[in-house]
Design a protein around this motif. Structure first.
Motif, PDB file in Angstrom:
ATOM      1  N   PRO A   1       2.574  25.182  24.696  1.00  0.00           N
ATOM      2  CA  PRO A   1       2.714  24.048  23.771  1.00  0.00           C
ATOM      3  C   PRO A   1       2.275  22.686  24.321  1.00  0.00           C
TER       4      PRO A   1
ATOM      5  N   ILE B   1       8.467  27.877  23.645  1.00  0.00           N
ATOM      6  CA  ILE B   1       8.187  26.688  22.820  1.00  0.00           C
ATOM      7  C   ILE B   1       8.189  25.400  23.647  1.00  0.00           C
TER       8      ILE B   1
ATOM      9  N   HIS C   1       1.030  28.844  18.438  1.00  0.00           N
ATOM     10  CA  HIS C   1       2.473  29.040  18.674  1.00  0.00           C
ATOM     11  C   HIS C   1       3.241  27.752  18.349  1.00  0.00           C
ATOM     12  N   THR C   2       3.160  26.762  19.260  1.00  0.00           N
ATOM     13  CA  THR C   2       3.952  25.535  19.087  1.00  0.00           C
ATOM     14  C   THR C   2       3.127  24.338  19.547  1.00  0.00           C
TER      15      THR C   2
ATOM     16  N   CYS D   1      11.298  20.323  21.789  1.00  0.00           N
ATOM     17  CA  CYS D   1      10.834  21.587  21.197  1.00  0.00           C
ATOM     18  C   CYS D   1      11.933  22.352  20.480  1.00  0.00           C
TER      19      CYS D   1
END
Ligand code: NAD
Length: 481
Positions: A249, A279, A403-404, A433
């Motif tokens: 991330p 994350i 993903h993030t 996050c």
């Protein structure tokens, strides 16, 4: 004397289990029952058969019973979080004890359960159609070392809430705590409801046992939580797969950001469990006009800054190369992955207090800490010309995992632009996050975030098949008489 109903149920269940098993203390007779094993198996085939048997028993029970099953998992995760979290820390040797404990408690408290189950209805001229969500059956789950028992806890609650049972192949470095947690869950459930092995675990997990589960005819669905190799293996399995894969991330900080808030958030998210969360903030791209002020904000918030020489030393020590030939790539070194900031600082030739949660420093784009999912509480900061460059660097660093990603900004245009370009499952603005999992933000929690297969933050409904029940021309009670 008043006799507690659950004690009667438990005694009856134990007697029945012994009878089915073919005698007191006897080994399970093939084709009969695995009751009394409390979910711990060495043979994948036996585990799948036991989970199938448990699934058939669960099918006969009410939703209220499912809730009772889950309440036992919740209670044990919460009440034993210190003991089991400590066990996980000692076994895996990565992360931070306080967070190992907190993760179990939080998953016990917050994982969505049967309350997430719902049906849809179409009502009209031709009657009524009800869409219900049925279980798949027995799910094969693979769990990561970064959260061994927490992932099992969350998966078990979600999967059982929708009426499935599960066989888990945990990471070998987290197998003992996995087996211990599973044993405790099953024992309590068996005693209260008379069903054993709703959650099964392979006590000596290997790649072979994972493959045996992937290929087993008795497994109806697969859910993997892990890095790229297991994500690929699950997608090749030929079964319906829910894949919670890797991330890296990136964070973008533009000139409108509240820098002190951004610093606090990056420290909170990036240092949690020593950056083991998939994350977690892993690299930061800051526009040049606020770069120096952002670095000061990080120090004000308690992070320790490394200079260029220290970063170079840390990179040499903490990043290693793995793989052969064209598959050779940078990876986090086992000696540093998930270790405390003070250990990393030592690897950089600097001595800092044990209390420091996160270290950071300016790097260029080519530093391996930027592209590698490092899972260490050292976060690299890259200076960017403007927000467009920052977003495009963030896109590159995320590798298309989708993903993030995160942004700190008060410019809605920049937020929108980044959200569109990144196209990630989770996109967080102005928070740490974990806010994206309902921890300080809205929404709900799961430790299996299925990006590659698109289910997102998994819930009980993720593990269901739609079934439609149609009644023709009746029971639509509106309109025509
Ligand atoms: P890992 O990929 O090394 O292992 C994960 C699991 O997969 C383990 O049980 C391992 O034994 C198994 N495995 C690995 N290769 C396999 C193969 N070829 N076939 C079958 N099984 C295989 O990952 P890890 O170090 O345990 O966990 C960290 C990784 O997991 C990170 O990449 C992180 O981003 C990811 N993760 C993702 C999520 C999510 O929700 N998306 C959540 C947690 C962790």
């Amino acid at each position: 004397m008043q006799i507690n109903e659950s004690i009667i149920r438990s005694v009856v269940a134990q007697v029945l289990a012994e009878v089915q098993r073919g005698g007191v203390n006897g080994a399970p007779v093939a084709g009969k029952s695995f009751a009394g094993r409390n979910g711990v198996f060495t043979c994948p085939d036996e585990a799948v058969k036991a989970a199938r048997d448990a699934f058939e028993q669960l099918q006969e029970r009410t939703i209220e019973d499912r809730k009772r099953v889950i309440d036992h998992i919740r209670r044990i995760s919460i009440d034993s979080c210190v003991e089991l979290g400590t066990m996980e820390m000692h076994e895996t040797k990565i992360g931070r004890l306080e967070h190992k404990i907190e993760k179990l408690k939080t998953l016990g408290e917050k994982t969505p359960g049967v309350e997430f189950m719902r049906s849809e209805v179409f009502s009209g001229d031709h009657g009524l159609a009800v869409i219900e969500h049925a279980p798949f059956g027995v799910i094969g789950a693979i769990t990561p070392v970064t959260h061994s028992l927490p992932t099992i806890t969350g998966n078990a609650v979600s999967m059982l809430a929708s009426g499935n049972t599960v066989v888990v192949n945990p990471h070998p470095s987290g197998k003992k705590v996995a087996a211990e947690g599973v044993k405790r869950f099953n024992r309590a459930i068996h005693q209260d409801l008379g069903i054993d092995n709703l959650i099964c675990v392979i006590a000596e997990p290997t790649l072979e046992s994972a493959n045996a589960i992937f290929g087993h005819r008795g497994i109806n669905m697969i859910c993997v939580t892990g890095g790229p190799a297991v994500a690929r293996a699950a997608l090749k399995s030929g079964k319906r797969a829910v894949v919670a894969g890797p991330g890296n991330p990136p964070v973008v900080i533009d000139e409108t950001a509240d820098l002190d808030n951004a610093a606090r958030c990056i420290i909170q998210g990036g240092s949690y469990d020593n950056n083991l969360l998939c994350i977690a903030e892993k690299e930061v791209f800051v526009v040049a006009s606020v770069f120096d002020r952002m670095m000061e904000a990080m120090e004000r918030a308690g992070a320790v800054r490394l200079n260029a020489r220290e970063i170079e030393t840390l990179t040499k020590n903490a990043i290693t190369q793995v793989g052969e030939g064209e598959h050779k790539h940078d990876a986090p070194s086992k000696d540093f992955l998930g270790q405390d900031a003070a250990v990393l600082a030592k690897g950089a030739g600097k001595s800092i207090s044990d209390k420091v949660e996160l270290i950071f420093g300016e790097t260029d784009l080519d530093n391996p800490f930027v592209p590698v999912e490092q899972m260490m509480p050292f976060v690299p900061f890259v200076r960017c010309r403007d927000v467009d460059e920052a977003i495009s660097r963030a896109k590159e660093a995320e590798h298309g995992f989708r993903h993030t990603s995160l942004i700190h900004s008060h410019n809605v245009r920049n937020m929108t632009k980044m959200g569109r370009i990144m196209d990630t499952t989770l996109f967080v603005k102005n928070g740490p996050c974990m806010a994206s999992l309902g921890l300080g933000g809205e929404g709900y929690l799961s430790f299996s975030i299925a990006g590659p297969t698109g289910e997102g933050v998994t819930t009980p409904l993720t593990f269901t098949r739609e079934r439609r029940c149609s009644l023709i021309d009746d029971l639509c009670i509106l309109g025509r008489r």
